[in-house]
Design a protein around this motif. Structure first.
Motif, PDB file in Angstrom:
ATOM      1  N   HIS A  13      -4.604 -11.645 -34.080  1.00 55.84           N
ATOM      2  CA  HIS A  13      -3.326 -11.481 -33.387  1.00 55.84           C
ATOM      3  C   HIS A  13      -3.592 -10.592 -32.183  1.00 55.84           C
ATOM      4  O   HIS A  13      -4.684 -10.049 -32.024  1.00 55.84           O
ATOM      5  CB  HIS A  13      -2.230 -10.928 -34.294  1.00 55.84           C
ATOM      6  CG  HIS A  13      -2.513  -9.607 -34.938  1.00 55.84           C
ATOM      7  ND1 HIS A  13      -3.635  -9.347 -35.702  1.00 55.84           N
ATOM      8  CD2 HIS A  13      -1.795  -8.443 -34.963  1.00 55.84           C
ATOM      9  CE1 HIS A  13      -3.602  -8.113 -36.155  1.00 55.84           C
ATOM     10  NE2 HIS A  13      -2.489  -7.535 -35.711  1.00 55.84           N
ATOM     11  N   LEU A  14      -2.599 -10.440 -31.326  1.00 52.60           N
ATOM     12  CA  LEU A  14      -2.819  -9.792 -30.031  1.00 52.60           C
ATOM     13  C   LEU A  14      -2.421  -8.317 -29.994  1.00 52.60           C
ATOM     14  O   LEU A  14      -2.296  -7.744 -28.916  1.00 52.60           O
ATOM     15  CB  LEU A  14      -2.072 -10.559 -28.934  1.00 52.60           C
ATOM     16  CG  LEU A  14      -2.677 -11.923 -28.593  1.00 52.60           C
ATOM     17  CD1 LEU A  14      -1.735 -12.706 -27.673  1.00 52.60           C
ATOM     18  CD2 LEU A  14      -4.047 -11.769 -27.942  1.00 52.60           C
ATOM     19  N   HIS A  15      -2.262  -7.665 -31.128  1.00 55.88           N
ATOM     20  CA  HIS A  15      -2.022  -6.227 -31.122  1.00 55.88           C
ATOM     21  C   HIS A  15      -3.214  -5.503 -30.512  1.00 55.88           C
ATOM     22  O   HIS A  15      -4.352  -5.975 -30.585  1.00 55.88           O
ATOM     23  CB  HIS A  15      -1.760  -5.717 -32.538  1.00 55.88           C
ATOM     24  CG  HIS A  15      -0.394  -6.083 -33.054  1.00 55.88           C
ATOM     25  ND1 HIS A  15       0.045  -5.710 -34.309  1.00 55.88           N
ATOM     26  CD2 HIS A  15       0.633  -6.771 -32.487  1.00 55.88           C
ATOM     27  CE1 HIS A  15       1.284  -6.154 -34.490  1.00 55.88           C
ATOM     28  NE2 HIS A  15       1.656  -6.800 -33.407  1.00 55.88           N
ATOM     29  N   GLU A  34       1.447 -17.063 -31.423  1.00 55.39           N
ATOM     30  CA  GLU A  34       1.176 -15.663 -31.073  1.00 55.39           C
ATOM     31  C   GLU A  34       1.155 -15.476 -29.560  1.00 55.39           C
ATOM     32  O   GLU A  34       1.669 -14.479 -29.039  1.00 55.39           O
ATOM     33  CB  GLU A  34      -0.149 -15.215 -31.688  1.00 55.39           C
ATOM     34  CG  GLU A  34      -0.515 -13.764 -31.392  1.00 55.39           C
ATOM     35  CD  GLU A  34       0.336 -12.731 -32.097  1.00 55.39           C
ATOM     36  OE1 GLU A  34       0.113 -11.535 -31.886  1.00 55.39           O
ATOM     37  OE2 GLU A  34       1.244 -13.121 -32.893  1.00 55.39           O
ATOM     38  N   ALA A  53       3.816 -13.034 -27.577  1.00 52.81           N
ATOM     39  CA  ALA A  53       3.340 -11.889 -26.788  1.00 52.81           C
ATOM     40  C   ALA A  53       3.673 -12.002 -25.313  1.00 52.81           C
ATOM     41  O   ALA A  53       3.509 -11.023 -24.569  1.00 52.81           O
ATOM     42  CB  ALA A  53       1.830 -11.738 -26.960  1.00 52.81           C
ATOM     43  N   THR A  54       4.136 -13.164 -24.880  1.00 52.74           N
ATOM     44  CA  THR A  54       4.493 -13.345 -23.464  1.00 52.74           C
ATOM     45  C   THR A  54       5.958 -13.715 -23.292  1.00 52.74           C
ATOM     46  O   THR A  54       6.394 -14.012 -22.179  1.00 52.74           O
ATOM     47  CB  THR A  54       3.628 -14.443 -22.825  1.00 52.74           C
ATOM     48  OG1 THR A  54       3.761 -15.657 -23.584  1.00 52.74           O
ATOM     49  CG2 THR A  54       2.167 -14.046 -22.791  1.00 52.74           C
ATOM     50  N   MET A 103       9.112  -9.339 -25.991  1.00 51.65           N
ATOM     51  CA  MET A 103       8.396  -8.203 -25.412  1.00 51.65           C
ATOM     52  C   MET A 103       9.298  -7.334 -24.533  1.00 51.65           C
ATOM     53  O   MET A 103       8.866  -6.294 -24.032  1.00 51.65           O
ATOM     54  CB  MET A 103       7.188  -8.685 -24.611  1.00 51.65           C
ATOM     55  CG  MET A 103       6.083  -9.297 -25.461  1.00 51.65           C
ATOM     56  SD  MET A 103       5.388  -8.170 -26.718  1.00 51.65           S
ATOM     57  CE  MET A 103       6.227  -8.735 -28.209  1.00 51.65           C
ATOM     58  N   GLN A 143       7.436  -4.583 -28.751  1.00 49.34           N
ATOM     59  CA  GLN A 143       6.393  -4.469 -27.733  1.00 49.34           C
ATOM     60  C   GLN A 143       5.336  -3.435 -28.093  1.00 49.34           C
ATOM     61  O   GLN A 143       4.176  -3.543 -27.685  1.00 49.34           O
ATOM     62  CB  GLN A 143       7.055  -4.097 -26.408  1.00 49.34           C
ATOM     63  CG  GLN A 143       6.133  -3.917 -25.230  1.00 49.34           C
ATOM     64  CD  GLN A 143       6.816  -3.198 -24.089  1.00 49.34           C
ATOM     65  OE1 GLN A 143       6.561  -2.020 -23.854  1.00 49.34           O
ATOM     66  NE2 GLN A 143       7.702  -3.889 -23.380  1.00 49.34           N
ATOM     67  N   TYR A 160       1.581  -4.028 -28.759  1.00 47.51           N
ATOM     68  CA  TYR A 160       0.892  -4.834 -27.758  1.00 47.51           C
ATOM     69  C   TYR A 160       0.589  -3.991 -26.521  1.00 47.51           C
ATOM     70  O   TYR A 160       1.302  -3.034 -26.214  1.00 47.51           O
ATOM     71  CB  TYR A 160       1.740  -6.032 -27.348  1.00 47.51           C
ATOM     72  CG  TYR A 160       1.935  -7.055 -28.445  1.00 47.51           C
ATOM     73  CD1 TYR A 160       1.065  -8.132 -28.590  1.00 47.51           C
ATOM     74  CD2 TYR A 160       2.998  -6.940 -29.340  1.00 47.51           C
ATOM     75  CE1 TYR A 160       1.243  -9.065 -29.595  1.00 47.51           C
ATOM     76  CE2 TYR A 160       3.189  -7.872 -30.358  1.00 47.51           C
ATOM     77  CZ  TYR A 160       2.303  -8.930 -30.474  1.00 47.51           C
ATOM     78  OH  TYR A 160       2.483  -9.854 -31.490  1.00 47.51           O
ATOM     79  N   VAL A 174      -2.814  -8.658 -23.093  1.00 50.44           N
ATOM     80  CA  VAL A 174      -2.133  -9.943 -23.113  1.00 50.44           C
ATOM     81  C   VAL A 174      -2.382 -10.693 -21.807  1.00 50.44           C
ATOM     82  O   VAL A 174      -2.655 -11.909 -21.802  1.00 50.44           O
ATOM     83  CB  VAL A 174      -0.628  -9.748 -23.358  1.00 50.44           C
ATOM     84  CG1 VAL A 174       0.115 -11.083 -23.282  1.00 50.44           C
ATOM     85  CG2 VAL A 174      -0.386  -9.092 -24.717  1.00 50.44           C
ATOM     86  N   SER A 206       2.991  -9.951 -37.236  1.00 54.21           N
ATOM     87  CA  SER A 206       3.276 -10.469 -35.898  1.00 54.21           C
ATOM     88  C   SER A 206       3.600 -11.945 -36.050  1.00 54.21           C
ATOM     89  O   SER A 206       3.317 -12.551 -37.082  1.00 54.21           O
ATOM     90  CB  SER A 206       2.093 -10.253 -34.942  1.00 54.21           C
ATOM     91  OG  SER A 206       1.069 -11.206 -35.176  1.00 54.21           O
TER      92      SER A 206
END
Length: 263
Positions: free
Chosen positions: A93-95, A116, A120-121, A125, A131, A134, A139, A173
């Protein structure tokens, strides 16, 4: 024949200023100290190397007051792995602590759940709570990799390599994925943050950072099923107990062999 993989945990940071209320929504001793370790994971079949997550770098550690002990990419040298030669990186995931070193792997393709990237985009957010885990620069870097054709997207389950599959769990997430790895000792599940700690899934105690509680608690069952029903072959994302339950590899002090239990 299915490829059998060796699996290594690489510890790059730790944080011991936490309490149990930071790890469990429901707990009888919320003020008790509760440490957290930070890992990336390496899969190898003797020829090919696959990295799971990239950790975060020193600058990110300073920004969040969570210093690293060692650069995750440089730590791979103890396994004779050159980050420049890694061609496959699974991003669970993008954490910030899982996708903060993408630039260390300039020849890799990144394997990520489609949902994901959208989460995140997207509009979520705009909310500071959602948010918080992240980092915009991470990202944005992944977005650049999308434009460069370096991201492989999945919608749920998918095969990354023979004996290595990804499975969307969600919960912590929106697009969190776990990794199932075939080893000589049966299937292993790298749970990542589907279970930060053994307690999360074994005692069904949710982690406080959660997007979808239903997905999270259902994920506790799914990760154990991915490990062939064996809790001992589920590897939590941040539990210091991992370093007790598995054999240290070499004398580095930060590598553990996960595809076999401690002798």
């Amino acid at each position: 024949m299915t490829t059998k993989w060796q699996v290594y945990a690489v510890k790059y940071a730790e944080r011991n200023t936490r309490t149990r209320k930071d790890s469990f929504i429901f707990d009888d001793h919320p003020a008790a100290q509760h440490g957290m370790d930070y890992f990336v994971w390496l899969l190898t079949d003797g020829t090919r190397n696959i990295l799971v997550d990239t950790g975060y770098d020193e600058a990110e550690g300073q920004r969040r007051a969570r210093p690293i002990l060692r650069d995750p990419a440089q730590a791979l040298a103890a396994l004779d792995v050159n980050p420049l030669l890694i061609d496959t990186v699974i991003v669970t995931h993008l954490h910030y602590d899982h996708a903060g070193g993408l630039d260390r792997y300039p020849n890799a393709k990144f394997h990520l759940q489609e949902v994901e990237m959208g989460f995140a985009t997207g509009p979520c957010m705009c909310d500071p709570t959602l948010q918080m885990p992240y980092t915009a620069d991470h990202v944005c870097e992944m977005v650049r990799h999308v434009f460069a054709g370096r991201v492989v997207f999945y919608k749920g389950d998918g095969e990354v390599a023979p004996g290595v599959t990804v499975h969307r769990i969600g919960g912590h997430s929106r697009g969190l994925q776990a990794v199932r790895v075939e080893t000589e000792n049966g299937p292993l599940c790298l749970a990542s943050d589907a279970a930060h700690y053994y307690e999360n899934f074994q005692q069904r105690k949710p982690f406080p950072i959660v997007v979808d509680m239903e997905d999270m608690v259902q994920g506790f069952d799914k990760i154990q099923a991915l490990a062939g029903g064996s809790a001992s072959r589920v590897i939590p994302g941040h539990d210091p107990l991992v370093t007790d339950r598995f054999d240290e590899f070499g004398e580095s002090g930060y590598l553990w062999r996960l595809d076999r239990l401690k002798a």
